[in-house]
Design a protein around this motif. Structure first.
Motif, PDB file in Angstrom:
ATOM      1  N   MET A 222       0.825  -1.208   0.000  1.00  0.00           N
ATOM      2  CA  MET A 222       0.000   0.000   0.000  1.00  0.00           C
ATOM      3  C   MET A 222       0.859   1.258   0.000  1.00  0.00           C
ATOM      4  N   LEU A 223       1.961   1.234   0.732  1.00  0.00           N
ATOM      5  CA  LEU A 223       2.854   2.393   0.762  1.00  0.00           C
ATOM      6  C   LEU A 223       3.383   2.708  -0.636  1.00  0.00           C
ATOM      7  N   ALA A 224       3.705   1.660  -1.394  1.00  0.00           N
ATOM      8  CA  ALA A 224       4.292   1.846  -2.718  1.00  0.00           C
ATOM      9  C   ALA A 224       3.260   2.186  -3.791  1.00  0.00           C
ATOM     10  N   TRP A 225       2.078   1.578  -3.734  1.00  0.00           N
ATOM     11  CA  TRP A 225       1.174   1.624  -4.878  1.00  0.00           C
ATOM     12  C   TRP A 225      -0.147   2.346  -4.645  1.00  0.00           C
ATOM     13  N   LEU A 226      -0.472   2.676  -3.408  1.00  0.00           N
ATOM     14  CA  LEU A 226      -1.791   3.262  -3.138  1.00  0.00           C
ATOM     15  C   LEU A 226      -2.055   4.548  -3.924  1.00  0.00           C
ATOM     16  N   PRO A 227      -1.131   5.525  -3.941  1.00  0.00           N
ATOM     17  CA  PRO A 227      -1.416   6.726  -4.735  1.00  0.00           C
ATOM     18  C   PRO A 227      -1.647   6.424  -6.211  1.00  0.00           C
ATOM     19  N   ILE A 229      -2.848   3.649  -7.497  1.00  0.00           N
ATOM     20  CA  ILE A 229      -4.171   3.017  -7.628  1.00  0.00           C
ATOM     21  C   ILE A 229      -5.263   4.082  -7.669  1.00  0.00           C
ATOM     22  N   PHE A 230      -5.177   5.063  -6.766  1.00  0.00           N
ATOM     23  CA  PHE A 230      -6.180   6.122  -6.743  1.00  0.00           C
ATOM     24  C   PHE A 230      -6.101   7.005  -7.993  1.00  0.00           C
ATOM     25  N   LEU A 231      -4.891   7.277  -8.454  1.00  0.00           N
ATOM     26  CA  LEU A 231      -4.729   8.075  -9.676  1.00  0.00           C
ATOM     27  C   LEU A 231      -5.389   7.388 -10.862  1.00  0.00           C
ATOM     28  N   GLU A 232      -5.155   6.091 -11.002  1.00  0.00           N
ATOM     29  CA  GLU A 232      -5.723   5.354 -12.132  1.00  0.00           C
ATOM     30  C   GLU A 232      -7.232   5.171 -11.997  1.00  0.00           C
ATOM     31  N   GLN A 239      -5.015  14.667  -4.059  1.00  0.00           N
ATOM     32  CA  GLN A 239      -5.912  13.908  -3.192  1.00  0.00           C
ATOM     33  C   GLN A 239      -5.360  12.517  -2.933  1.00  0.00           C
ATOM     34  N   ALA A 240      -4.761  11.892  -3.935  1.00  0.00           N
ATOM     35  CA  ALA A 240      -4.159  10.573  -3.753  1.00  0.00           C
ATOM     36  C   ALA A 240      -3.059  10.625  -2.697  1.00  0.00           C
ATOM     37  N   GLY A 241      -2.256  11.687  -2.734  1.00  0.00           N
ATOM     38  CA  GLY A 241      -1.205  11.828  -1.733  1.00  0.00           C
ATOM     39  C   GLY A 241      -1.762  12.056  -0.339  1.00  0.00           C
ATOM     40  N   SER A 355      -1.620  -8.143 -15.840  1.00  0.00           N
ATOM     41  CA  SER A 355      -3.082  -8.146 -15.923  1.00  0.00           C
ATOM     42  C   SER A 355      -3.653  -6.870 -16.526  1.00  0.00           C
ATOM     43  N   GLY A 356      -2.877  -5.792 -16.514  1.00  0.00           N
ATOM     44  CA  GLY A 356      -3.357  -4.538 -17.066  1.00  0.00           C
ATOM     45  C   GLY A 356      -4.262  -3.755 -16.141  1.00  0.00           C
ATOM     46  N   GLY A 357      -4.372  -4.140 -14.904  1.00  0.00           N
ATOM     47  CA  GLY A 357      -5.212  -3.423 -13.940  1.00  0.00           C
ATOM     48  C   GLY A 357      -4.850  -3.821 -12.525  1.00  0.00           C
TER      49      GLY A 357
END
Length: 390
Positions: A222-227, A229-232, A239-241, A355-357
């Protein structure tokens, strides 16, 4: 409270505060570091990867150092080496950037393993409370450092190198506060059985190790990919940050309160399972409804992850009978755990690419959480590892 007690608690808390800034302070400055040092994105990402791997690889040194020099002096040395590492990486050249980062991470690895033993040794009747203080300071240190490095850069005008060197100041202050403990006469280690033998033969060790490793993996993912994920999902970058900052801040309060409550009971199973289920709910929210009340999912995720981290460290401190065995269990659980965690962000990135997502990666994360809950069920049951000597 006596002056000695004040210095003990203050030094302990400030030492814990220094366990994450050297790592968490890199991410906000990463673009500037890459441009200045001429690094590719892979080379920039390798800074954090090197540090997390060092957390796992060098943790087993701690029981050897503690047996030779004592836990208090080992902790003091770790603080001094952190200061040296963050100062070194501020010098010119990519090589010293990696060397300084690795040096700081090695010191953090030793201190990570030392801290549960310090709790058991200095606060034997307050293990739950002081574990809460310890974990909340760790989480708080990560949140504070990631929030202040950019403003510090603007205020001081030092650039990323100067700001990196400034991270040595709290480490040196903690070392000064801890110095009276290190100067006290250290107990000599009598000849006797080594704690590793006791720890490695116990099934409890491997339940605790699985809990530590899997909860760390889901956190670093989550630390690496959460922003991203929200951006996409369509949220704006700022807001993602903010959402990532929110879930980290929630963990501070959770990690202080949960050990105090859970430490009063012989079994921590209800708390471990509850924390795992809250993390599952947070993952499901990110997967199914990322743009619907995202702040709510971040609060739920922060409570679950903060509680899981705190409980893993509390169990490490509670299960063994003495500080030496605590240190040995901590070495095994945190070393193996951080090696497992280091591969989490890489795995998720690979699954995202294939997977592309984010559906497949997040479903994989949910599968990991199920295993974490099972491991926590067994780790949280009452048990005592045998007594050993430092």
């Amino acid at each position: 409270m006596s002056l000695r007690s004040v210095l003990l608690v203050a030094g302990f808390a400030l030492a814990a505060l220094n366990l994450r800034p050297a790592i968490a302070g890199v991410s906000p400055l990463l673009d500037e570091i890459m441009n200045d040092a001429g690094l590719t994105p892979a080379g920039g990402g390798a800074i954090t990867t090197v540090m997390v791997v060092c957390l796992g690889v060098f943790g087993p040194l701690t029981p050897l150092l503690a047996r030779r020099f004592g836990l208090d002096r080992t902790l003091l040395a770790g603080l001094v080496v952190i200061a040296a590492g963050v100062s070194l990486r501020g010098l010119d050249g990519a090589l010293v950037l990696y060397l300084g980062s690795a040096l700081a991470a090695i010191a953090i690895a030793v201190m990570n393993v030392s801290m549960p033993g310090i709790v058991k040794h200095h606060f034997p009747t307050r293990v739950n409370l002081m574990t809460g203080v310890y974990v909340s300071m760790v989480v708080g240190g990560a949140a504070i450092s990631s929030a202040v490095v950019i403003p510090l850069e603007h205020v001081t005008g030092y650039g990323w190198r100067g700001v990196s060197a400034l991270l040595a100041v709290p480490a040196l202050l903690a070392a000064l506060l801890w110095l009276p403990q290190a100067l006290r006469r250290q107990e000599r280690a009598p000849n006797g059985p080594r704690p590793f033998g006791t720890v490695l033969r116990s099934r409890v060790t491997w339940y605790v190790t699985a809990l530590m490793g899997l909860q760390s993996l889901t956190f670093y993912v989550m630390l690496a990919w959460l922003p991203t994920i929200f951006l996409e999902a369509g949220l704006p970058a700022d807001q993602a940050g903010y959402l990532l900052s929110l879930t980290n801040l929630v963990q501070v309060g959770t990690s202080l309160a949960v050990p105090v409550l859970a430490g009063r009971r012989a079994s921590q199973v209800p708390y471990v399972v509850g924390a795992g289920l809250l993390t599952v709910a947070g993952y499901l929210g990110v997967l199914l409804l990322p743009t619907t009340l995202p702040w709510f999912w971040m609060v739920v995720l922060g409570i679950g992850q903060g509680a899981s981290f705190a409980l893993a460290l509390l169990i490490i401190a509670l299960r063994p009978a003495d500080p030496a065995t605590v240190t040995a269990l901590s070495a095994v659980a945190q070393s193996v755990g951080y090696v497992i965690a280091a591969f989490g962000p890489l795995l998720f990135g690979f699954l995202r690419q294939l997977s592309g997502g984010w559906t497949v990666p997040l479903l994989t994360g949910l599968g990991v959480l199920v295993v974490q809950i099972v491991a926590g069920w067994f780790a949280g049951r009452p048990a005592t590892l045998g007594k050993a000597t430092l």
